[in-house]
Design an enzyme around this catalytic site. Sequence first.
Site, PDB file in Angstrom:
ATOM      1  N   ASP A 150      72.780 -61.942 -40.970  1.00  0.00           N
ATOM      2  CA  ASP A 150      72.086 -62.047 -42.256  1.00  0.00           C
ATOM      3  C   ASP A 150      70.968 -63.082 -42.178  1.00  0.00           C
ATOM      4  O   ASP A 150      69.844 -62.836 -42.649  1.00  0.00           O
ATOM      5  CB  ASP A 150      73.087 -62.410 -43.358  1.00  0.00           C
ATOM      6  CG  ASP A 150      72.423 -62.571 -44.705  1.00  0.00           C
ATOM      7  OD1 ASP A 150      71.936 -61.556 -45.251  1.00  0.00           O
ATOM      8  OD2 ASP A 150      72.362 -63.709 -45.209  1.00  0.00           O
ATOM      9  N   ASP A 203      72.306 -56.737 -39.400  1.00  0.00           N
ATOM     10  CA  ASP A 203      72.054 -56.805 -40.828  1.00  0.00           C
ATOM     11  C   ASP A 203      70.580 -56.553 -41.099  1.00  0.00           C
ATOM     12  O   ASP A 203      69.729 -56.758 -40.224  1.00  0.00           O
ATOM     13  CB  ASP A 203      72.468 -58.170 -41.397  1.00  0.00           C
ATOM     14  CG  ASP A 203      72.763 -58.118 -42.896  1.00  0.00           C
ATOM     15  OD1 ASP A 203      72.792 -57.007 -43.479  1.00  0.00           O
ATOM     16  OD2 ASP A 203      72.967 -59.191 -43.490  1.00  0.00           O
ATOM     17  N   GLY A 204      70.310 -56.100 -42.302  1.00  0.00           N
ATOM     18  CA  GLY A 204      68.953 -55.894 -42.774  1.00  0.00           C
ATOM     19  C   GLY A 204      68.779 -56.600 -44.101  1.00  0.00           C
ATOM     20  O   GLY A 204      69.745 -56.860 -44.814  1.00  0.00           O
ATOM     21  N   HIS A 221      78.411 -61.288 -46.793  1.00  0.00           N
ATOM     22  CA  HIS A 221      78.422 -62.558 -47.535  1.00  0.00           C
ATOM     23  C   HIS A 221      79.847 -63.027 -47.834  1.00  0.00           C
ATOM     24  O   HIS A 221      80.130 -63.548 -48.917  1.00  0.00           O
ATOM     25  CB  HIS A 221      77.601 -62.424 -48.822  1.00  0.00           C
ATOM     26  CG  HIS A 221      76.247 -61.855 -48.577  1.00  0.00           C
ATOM     27  ND1 HIS A 221      75.226 -62.568 -47.966  1.00  0.00           N
ATOM     28  CD2 HIS A 221      75.742 -60.614 -48.808  1.00  0.00           C
ATOM     29  CE1 HIS A 221      74.154 -61.809 -47.860  1.00  0.00           C
ATOM     30  NE2 HIS A 221      74.443 -60.610 -48.359  1.00  0.00           N
ATOM     31  N   GLU A 244      68.587 -52.106 -42.163  1.00  0.00           N
ATOM     32  CA  GLU A 244      69.958 -52.067 -41.650  1.00  0.00           C
ATOM     33  C   GLU A 244      70.017 -51.210 -40.387  1.00  0.00           C
ATOM     34  O   GLU A 244      70.672 -51.565 -39.401  1.00  0.00           O
ATOM     35  CB  GLU A 244      70.915 -51.512 -42.705  1.00  0.00           C
ATOM     36  CG  GLU A 244      71.076 -52.373 -43.941  1.00  0.00           C
ATOM     37  CD  GLU A 244      72.041 -53.532 -43.782  1.00  0.00           C
ATOM     38  OE1 GLU A 244      72.603 -53.710 -42.691  1.00  0.00           O
ATOM     39  OE2 GLU A 244      72.235 -54.265 -44.775  1.00  0.00           O
ATOM     40  N   ASP A 249      77.601 -54.588 -42.268  1.00  0.00           N
ATOM     41  CA  ASP A 249      78.036 -54.654 -43.660  1.00  0.00           C
ATOM     42  C   ASP A 249      77.432 -53.509 -44.474  1.00  0.00           C
ATOM     43  O   ASP A 249      77.554 -53.465 -45.686  1.00  0.00           O
ATOM     44  CB  ASP A 249      77.724 -56.020 -44.287  1.00  0.00           C
ATOM     45  CG  ASP A 249      76.239 -56.330 -44.362  1.00  0.00           C
ATOM     46  OD1 ASP A 249      75.393 -55.450 -44.063  1.00  0.00           O
ATOM     47  OD2 ASP A 249      75.902 -57.471 -44.736  1.00  0.00           O
TER      48      ASP A 249
END
Length: 149
Positions: free
Chosen positions: A138, A14-15, A128, A52, A74
């Site tokens: 995240d 994740d970023g 999320h 990301e 994501d």
Amino acid sequence: MSDKAVQVVDIYSDGACKGNPGIGGWGALLVCGEHRRELVGGERMTTNNRMEMMAVIEALQSLKSHSNVCIHTDSQYVMKGMTEWMPGWKRRNWRTSANAPVKNVDLWQRLEALTSQHAVEWFWVKGHAGHPGNERADALANQGILTVS
């Protein structure tokens, strides 16, 4: 022929960015059997899409040998870039279908080189939404922001 089995590694990436562009962070959780490894980093002036991508790049760079890799992201940008858009970009000399230069070409080329060293499968995960691997990635990405703040 080697007796050593090829390892299977799940990467959750994740970023995150405070401002876009702004201070960014990336995080990756690598899981191989019972082993877990967490990676974190950040940059002072960047974009969410670059973070990301950096999460996946740093995770793949950390692998020491050829592996079967399942990348869970994501980011539709990263997923579609690697699985759908890249062949056309390369055919058009890194230009979009509208003939504009591809953004983040430096990172796309790094990702292409790194994924060619492994057997990679891509999986999109809704962000999320309570997926444990994605939620941890995240949190790591947000931690990465703090490393440069």
